[in-house]
Design an enzyme around this catalytic site. Structure first.
Site, PDB file in Angstrom:
ATOM      1  N   HIS A  47     -29.583 -40.567  14.752  1.00  0.00           N
ATOM      2  CA  HIS A  47     -28.537 -41.664  14.084  1.00  0.00           C
ATOM      3  C   HIS A  47     -28.067 -42.503  14.930  1.00  0.00           C
ATOM      4  CE1 HIS A  47     -26.482 -37.856  15.997  1.00  0.00           C
ATOM      5  NE2 HIS A  47     -25.664 -38.758  16.118  1.00  0.00           N
ATOM      6  N   HIS A  90     -24.694 -44.725  15.729  1.00  0.00           N
ATOM      7  CA  HIS A  90     -23.020 -44.620  15.590  1.00  0.00           C
ATOM      8  C   HIS A  90     -22.676 -46.235  15.305  1.00  0.00           C
ATOM      9  CE1 HIS A  90     -21.856 -40.662  17.165  1.00  0.00           C
ATOM     10  NE2 HIS A  90     -22.984 -40.679  17.832  1.00  0.00           N
ATOM     11  N   GLY A  98     -25.193 -36.645  25.503  1.00  0.00           N
ATOM     12  CA  GLY A  98     -24.128 -36.285  24.747  1.00  0.00           C
ATOM     13  C   GLY A  98     -24.347 -36.062  23.257  1.00  0.00           C
ATOM     14  N   ASP A 157     -17.918 -40.773  10.174  1.00  0.00           N
ATOM     15  CA  ASP A 157     -17.964 -40.091  10.953  1.00  0.00           C
ATOM     16  C   ASP A 157     -16.707 -38.840  10.479  1.00  0.00           C
ATOM     17  OD1 ASP A 157     -19.401 -39.515  14.139  1.00  0.00           O
ATOM     18  OD2 ASP A 157     -17.424 -38.328  13.533  1.00  0.00           O
ATOM     19  N   ASN A 209     -26.965 -41.617  20.840  1.00  0.00           N
ATOM     20  CA  ASN A 209     -26.797 -40.500  22.193  1.00  0.00           C
ATOM     21  C   ASN A 209     -28.091 -39.819  22.121  1.00  0.00           C
ATOM     22  OD1 ASN A 209     -24.096 -41.194  23.047  1.00  0.00           O
ATOM     23  ND2 ASN A 209     -23.436 -39.721  21.275  1.00  0.00           N
TER      24      ASN A 209
HETATM   25  P1  5GP Z   1     -23.587 -37.326  18.542  1.00  0.00           P
HETATM   26  O1  5GP Z   1     -22.806 -36.686  19.609  1.00  0.00           O
HETATM   27  O2  5GP Z   1     -24.838 -36.283  17.798  1.00  0.00           O
HETATM   28  O3  5GP Z   1     -24.423 -38.718  19.019  1.00  0.00           O
HETATM   29  O4  5GP Z   1     -22.774 -37.800  17.405  1.00  0.00           O
HETATM   30  C1  5GP Z   1     -22.761 -36.598  16.127  1.00  0.00           C
HETATM   31  C2  5GP Z   1     -21.452 -37.158  15.483  1.00  0.00           C
HETATM   32  O5  5GP Z   1     -21.603 -36.593  14.132  1.00  0.00           O
HETATM   33  C3  5GP Z   1     -20.179 -36.979  16.095  1.00  0.00           C
HETATM   34  O6  5GP Z   1     -19.528 -37.924  16.297  1.00  0.00           O
HETATM   35  C4  5GP Z   1     -19.560 -35.916  15.049  1.00  0.00           C
HETATM   36  O7  5GP Z   1     -18.159 -36.154  15.023  1.00  0.00           O
HETATM   37  C5  5GP Z   1     -20.114 -36.237  13.677  1.00  0.00           C
HETATM   38  N1  5GP Z   1     -20.310 -34.988  12.766  1.00  0.00           N
HETATM   39  C6  5GP Z   1     -20.568 -33.766  13.326  1.00  0.00           C
HETATM   40  N2  5GP Z   1     -20.584 -32.943  12.112  1.00  0.00           N
HETATM   41  C7  5GP Z   1     -20.313 -33.769  11.015  1.00  0.00           C
HETATM   42  C8  5GP Z   1     -20.194 -33.643   9.775  1.00  0.00           C
HETATM   43  O8  5GP Z   1     -20.247 -32.507   9.244  1.00  0.00           O
HETATM   44  N3  5GP Z   1     -19.860 -34.649   9.058  1.00  0.00           N
HETATM   45  C9  5GP Z   1     -19.721 -35.835   9.635  1.00  0.00           C
HETATM   46  N4  5GP Z   1     -19.289 -36.992   8.387  1.00  0.00           N
HETATM   47  N5  5GP Z   1     -19.932 -36.108  10.739  1.00  0.00           N
HETATM   48  C10 5GP Z   1     -19.956 -35.189  11.498  1.00  0.00           C
END
Ligand code: 5GP
Ligand code: ZN
Length: 109
Positions: free
Chosen positions: A99, A101, A92, A29, A86
């Site tokens: 995906h 986490h 969120g 991340d 999420n």
């Molecule tokens: P969500 O909120 O959709 O469950 O989590 C998205 C995650 O993707 C966040 O923790 C954010 O930091 C990560 N993220 C967003 N853009 C990028 C990116 O371009 N590269 C990587 N490696 N992580 C990303």
């Protein structure tokens, strides 16, 4: 395709990839919220859990098996770790590509 995770999958955007096979990719991340914070992503673009269909059953199983494998590779399988998904705006979800986490800390006990 504007999806950043699809761009990472297609190598049009960079990421610190820790695992890859024909169906699943995992990378660090960009804004880690734990010492180990990885994202496990099916290569098929599925917006969220809400868009999973019965044809995706095997793929959904795969991402959890990859989570377990990576937890082992990073030395946190036995200590324990967190898996988080999420779903949607209220959940969120920032990136609309399914995906998991995986968050953990080797020094946790
Ligand atoms: P969500 O909120 O959709 O469950 O989590 C998205 C995650 O993707 C966040 O923790 C954010 O930091 C990560 N993220 C967003 N853009 C990028 C990116 O371009 N590269 C990587 N490696 N992580 C990303
Ligand atoms: Zn995507």
């Amino acid at each position: 395709m504007e999806c950043i995770f699809c761009k990472i999958i297609n190598k049009e955007a960079s990421a610190d990839i820790v695992y890859e096979d024909d169906k699943v990719i995992a990378f660090k991340d960009i804004k880690p919220k734990a010492p180990i914070h990885l994202l496990i992503v099916p290569k098929k673009h599925i917006n969220s859990v809400n868009e999973i269909n019965s044809e995706d059953k095997d793929l959904v199983g795969e991402i959890f098996l990859v989570a377990k494998k990576i937890a082992q590779d990073f030395g946190i399988k036995e200590i324990g770790y967190n898996l988080l998904i999420n779903v949607g705006q209220g959940g969120g979800q920032e990136i609309p590509h399914l995906h998991i986490h995986l968050m953990g800390d080797k020094d946790k006990n």
